[in-house]
Design an enzyme around this catalytic site. Structure first.
Site, PDB file in Angstrom:
ATOM      1  CD  GLU A 111       4.724  88.497  44.969  1.00  0.00           C
ATOM      2  OE1 GLU A 111       4.932  87.297  44.229  1.00  0.00           O
ATOM      3  OE2 GLU A 111       3.957  89.050  45.654  1.00  0.00           O
ATOM      4  CD  GLU A 155       0.954  93.589  47.059  1.00  0.00           C
ATOM      5  OE1 GLU A 155       0.301  92.407  47.253  1.00  0.00           O
ATOM      6  OE2 GLU A 155       1.709  93.911  46.196  1.00  0.00           O
ATOM      7  CG  ASP A 199      -4.105  90.713  52.931  1.00  0.00           C
ATOM      8  OD1 ASP A 199      -3.205  90.302  53.461  1.00  0.00           O
ATOM      9  OD2 ASP A 199      -4.866  90.549  51.816  1.00  0.00           O
ATOM     10  CG  ASN A 202       5.513  95.506  46.455  1.00  0.00           C
ATOM     11  OD1 ASN A 202       5.402  96.088  47.409  1.00  0.00           O
ATOM     12  ND2 ASN A 202       4.674  94.976  45.743  1.00  0.00           N
ATOM     13  CG  HIS A 242      -0.123  89.656  51.636  1.00  0.00           C
ATOM     14  ND1 HIS A 242      -1.457  90.311  51.277  1.00  0.00           N
ATOM     15  CD2 HIS A 242       0.449  90.263  50.353  1.00  0.00           C
ATOM     16  CE1 HIS A 242      -1.447  90.871  50.063  1.00  0.00           C
ATOM     17  NE2 HIS A 242      -0.427  90.787  49.536  1.00  0.00           N
TER      18      HIS A 242
END
Length: 351
Positions: free
Chosen positions: A164, A270, A272, A205, A241
């Site tokens: 990030e 990651e 979801d 990432n 996400h």
């Protein structure tokens, strides 16, 4: 209530899950579980791991070890976890995850080496009060990378080296790393990580990289700059996400190709898909479709090697603690029962 939820899930299953013949090319029998799917797709399928649950919850541990071929420490490898006091290391959680992975034939993603969050207080306070200057901070960062990567040398498939580092406007994120060391810290981190373990894959990432054009452009610039300097960078991590209250990022396959065309491998790191509560059959069906489309994007790109969910059960999801009124983001519920999203993943075929 339990019967009602089972009924809702059954309805959503009928709405959401494509038949094997319609799920993509390839046909044949649907896999029985995610581990079998991973072998069929030739894509690692993983989960973030809560190391406390891994130690204390037998049902959690059994499902993790049965279903997944790849694991990521949700928090146990972050800086504040491994070095909460300067020079005092706590490796118990990270070591337990790596040992469990080795016993169960799972690969490991190291997450992460540099982030603007979850930095120990001794470090942030030292920079703030001037007791840690730029020269000292650079040495601390180098020592941290060599210590952590070196500890797991040969046992980590891929590291999220920088996490990030681009903000939502497409600028390099303001952090103690950028403001104290300048933008060169990114290249330094990749160089040090490669020296510490030459065989590990090294990733950048980030979140919202599936659709945020300013973030995409800046991240592409970072990758191209590193490559022009012959700095080792192997992969791009799309966190994945998502929320069903927002449109699915339909350009994601083209975005992924922009990075893989540069020679990088790709991973969805990651994944979801959260929803505004309460849960309904329609929401579960939409969630299942979003999961299916993410994995299908990976399966359709020959350089996409990993699809990892950010926790596999709503029992331990981070979402309710961050997004008020939202949740149910994972592929199994609090009781580890499969949701339509789980079955939708099983229906994906490699194009």
């Amino acid at each position: 209530m339990k019967r009602l939820m089972l009924g809702l899930i059954a309805i959503a299953l009928a709405l959401a899950v494509p038949s094997p013949a319609s799920a993509g090319t390839g046909g044949g029998r649907a896999p029985d579980d995610l581990r079998e799917l991973a072998h069929k797709l030739k894509v690692y399928i993983g989960s973030a791991v809560d190391v406390t649950a891994l130690a204390d919850e037998a049902d959690y541990r059994q499902l993790l070890n049965r279903e997944f071929t790849h694991v990521t420490a949700e928090n146990a490898m972050k800086w504040e976890s491994v070095e909460p006091q300067r020079g005092v290391y706590t490796w118990e959680g990270a070591d337990a995850l790596v040992r469990n992975a080795q016993r169960n034939g799972q690969h490991v993603r190291g997450h992460n080496l540099i982030w603007h969050n979850q930095i120990p207080a001794w470090l942030t306070e030292g920079v703030a009060d001037g007791s840690i200057d730029a020269k000292e901070l650079r040495r601390i960062l180098r020592d941290h990378i060599f210590t952590e990567v070196g500890r797991y040398r040969g046992r980590i498939r891929a590291w999220d080296v920088v996490n990030e580092v681009v903000d939502d406007e497409g600028n390099l994120r303001q952090s103690i790393w950028l403001t104290t060391l300048g933008p060169g810290y990114i290249a330094d981190a990749f160089r040090w990580a490669h020296q510490a373990d030459p065989h590990a894959k090294l990733y950048i990432n980030d979140y919202n990289l599936e659709w945020n054009t300013a973030k995409i452009a800046q991240t592409l610039n970072i990758v191209k700059d590193l490559k022009s300097k012959r700095v080792q960078i192997d992969g791009i991590g799309f966190q994945g996400h998502l929320g069903i209250q927002y449109d699915y990022p339909g350009d994601f396959p083209a975005v992924m190709r922009q990075f893989t065309d540069l020679g990088l491998e790709a991973a969805i790191t990651e994944a979801d898909v959260r929803m505004v509560l309460p849960v309904t059959p329609e929401k579960l069906a939409t969630q299942a479709d979003y999961y299916r489309r993410m994995l299908s994007t990976c399966a359709a790109n020959r350089r996409c090697v990993e699809f990892t969910v950010w926790g596999f059960t709503d029992r331990h999801s981070w979402v309710p603690g961050v997004f008020t009124g939202e949740g149910a983001a994972c592929i199994t519920d609090e009781n580890l029962a499969h949701k339509p999203a789980y079955d939708a993943l099983l229906g994906v075929r490699r194009a």
